[in-house]
Motif scaffolding. Structure first.
Motif, short mmCIF file in Angstrom:
data_model
loop_
_atom_site.label_atom_id
_atom_site.label_comp_id
_atom_site.label_asym_id
_atom_site.label_seq_id
_atom_site.Cartn_x
_atom_site.Cartn_y
_atom_site.Cartn_z
N PRO A 101 -29.92 83.83 70.29
CA PRO A 101 -31.06 84.30 69.51
C PRO A 101 -31.76 83.15 68.79
N ALA A 102 -33.03 83.35 68.47
CA ALA A 102 -33.78 82.40 67.64
C ALA A 102 -34.84 83.17 66.87
N GLY A 103 -34.91 82.93 65.56
CA GLY A 103 -35.87 83.61 64.71
C GLY A 103 -37.02 82.71 64.31
N ALA A 104 -38.04 83.31 63.73
CA ALA A 104 -39.22 82.56 63.31
C ALA A 104 -38.86 81.49 62.30
N LEU A 106 -41.50 82.36 70.62
CA LEU A 106 -41.54 83.49 69.70
C LEU A 106 -40.13 84.00 69.42
N PRO A 107 -39.94 84.77 68.35
CA PRO A 107 -38.59 85.28 68.02
C PRO A 107 -38.03 86.16 69.14
N GLY A 108 -36.73 86.01 69.36
CA GLY A 108 -36.08 86.83 70.38
C GLY A 108 -34.97 86.07 71.09
N ALA A 109 -34.65 86.53 72.29
CA ALA A 109 -33.60 85.90 73.08
C ALA A 109 -34.15 84.67 73.81
N ALA A 147 -41.69 93.08 67.29
CA ALA A 147 -40.30 93.22 67.76
C ALA A 147 -39.92 91.95 68.50
N PRO A 148 -38.63 91.58 68.49
CA PRO A 148 -38.21 90.38 69.21
C PRO A 148 -38.37 90.55 70.72
N LEU A 149 -38.51 89.44 71.41
CA LEU A 149 -38.71 89.48 72.86
C LEU A 149 -37.39 89.69 73.58
N HIS A 150 -37.17 90.88 74.08
CA HIS A 150 -36.01 91.20 74.92
C HIS A 150 -34.72 90.63 74.35
N ALA A 151 -34.36 91.10 73.17
CA ALA A 151 -33.20 90.54 72.48
C ALA A 151 -32.06 91.54 72.33
#
Length: 249
Positions: free
Chosen positions: A76-79, A154-157, A199-203
Motif C-alpha cells: 500500500p501507499a497513501g497520499a 495515486l493512493p492505493g495498491a 477511494a484507493p486504487l484497487h487496494a
C-alpha cells in the motif's frame, strides 16, 4: 518593586512560556504515526498481478523462484508518501550459469500503469560470477488526487514485479532467492492539499497505511507551526523585558 524581584518574575514567565510551548510540540510529535513491525513476513511471491503477494510497508518478504520467472508482490501507499522498493536477488552458483543477464524491477499502480522511478537503479546487469544483485526504485510522491489524463501516482495498491531479461536460454529454470521490501517516508506538508481521492486504487488485498489512504494529519507544517509559536513566545517575553521599566516607589 526592586529590579531583582522584577527580573525574577520575568524569568519565571519566560520559563513557563517555554515549557508550555515545548510540551505542545512534544504532544504533537508523540501523536505522529509510527511504523509497527510484523513478525509474520510473506515467504512466497505471486506469478501475476492477480496473485501478487501482499506485503506491508517496512516488511521484509522472501521468495524462492527460478531464473526467467516473473515474481509479483503488492504493497500500500497513501497520499504524501514517497515509496522506495528494494529487491535483492541471490543468484545461482556460477558453475550452473552460462553467462551474464540483466535483472529488473518494475512498479505499477493499482490500475497497472507502470510508474517511473524518480531515483534508484531498477535494472542491473550481472556477470556470471556475481553472487547477488540489489535493485532499487523510488517512486514520485503519491498525490492525494490527479487529473484523469495524468499518470501521477495515486493512493492505493502498488505492484512490484521482479524478473530477468536477456539471460542465456540454458540458465532459465536455475533457482534464485528474492528478498524485497517497500518503505515509505512522509514527503511533508509541501506535497499536501489540492483535493482528495474518493477511494484507493484497487487496494482490497493490502492493508491501509498507518496514516490512511489520503495521508496523515501530521506533516512538517506542524513542526514549523510549533517552532514559530516557541519563537514568538520568546520574542514577546524578551521584548517585554527590554521595554518595561520596574515601578519605583
Amino acid at each position: 518593586m526592586n529590579r531583582q524581584i522584577f527580573n525574577r518574575q520575568v524569568f519565571n514567565r519566560t520559563r513557563r512560556a517555554m515549557a508550555a510551548a515545548l510540551l505542545a510540540g512534544a504532544a504533537l510529535c508523540a501523536a505522529a504515526p509510527a511504523a509497527v513491525a510484523d513478525d509474520s513476513a510473506p515467504s512466497e511471491a505471486g506469478t501475476s498481478f492477480r496473485t501478487a503477494t501482499p506485503v506491508k510497508l517496512g516488511e521484509q518478504a522472501t521468495a524462492q523462484g527460478s531464473t526467467g520467472d516473473y515474481l509479483y508482490w503488492q504493497f500500500p501507499a497513501g497520499a504524501g508518501q514517497q515509496v522506495t522498493a528494494t529487491a535483492t536477488v541471490t543468484l545461482p552458483e556460477a558453475s550452473v550459469r552460462s553467462g551474464s543477464a540483466t535483472w529488473q524491477i518494475d512498479l505499477f499502480d493499482g490500475l497497472r500503469r507502470r510508474q517511473a522511478c524518480a531515483s534508484g537503479e531498477p535494472a542491473k546487469r550481472v556477470s556470471r560470477t556475481d553472487a547477488t544483485v540489489t535493485l532499487t526504485c523510488t517512486l514520485r510522491t503519491v498525490r492525494p488526487w490527479a487529473e484523469r489524463w495524468s499518470n501521477d501516482p495515486l493512493p492505493g495498491a502498488y505492484y512490484l514485479r521482479l524478473t530477468t531479461t536477456d539471460a542465456p536460454a540454458t540458465d532459465f529454470g536455475t533457482p534464485v532467492r528474492a528478498d524485497v521490501k517497500a518503505t515509505a517516508k512522509d514527503a511533508g506538508g509541501a506535497q499536501a492539499g489540492g483535493g482528495e481521492l474518493g477511494a484507493p486504487l484497487h487496494a482490497a488485498a493490502v492493508a491501509e497505511p498507518d496514516g490512511g489512504w489520503n495521508g496523515s494529519w501530521w506533516s512538517d507544517r506542524w513542526a514549523w507551526t510549533v517552532g514559530g509559536a516557541v519563537l514568538a513566545a520568546l520574542a514577546a517575553v524578551g521584548g517585554y523585558t527590554l521595554t518595561r521599566h520596574p515601578h519605583r516607589r
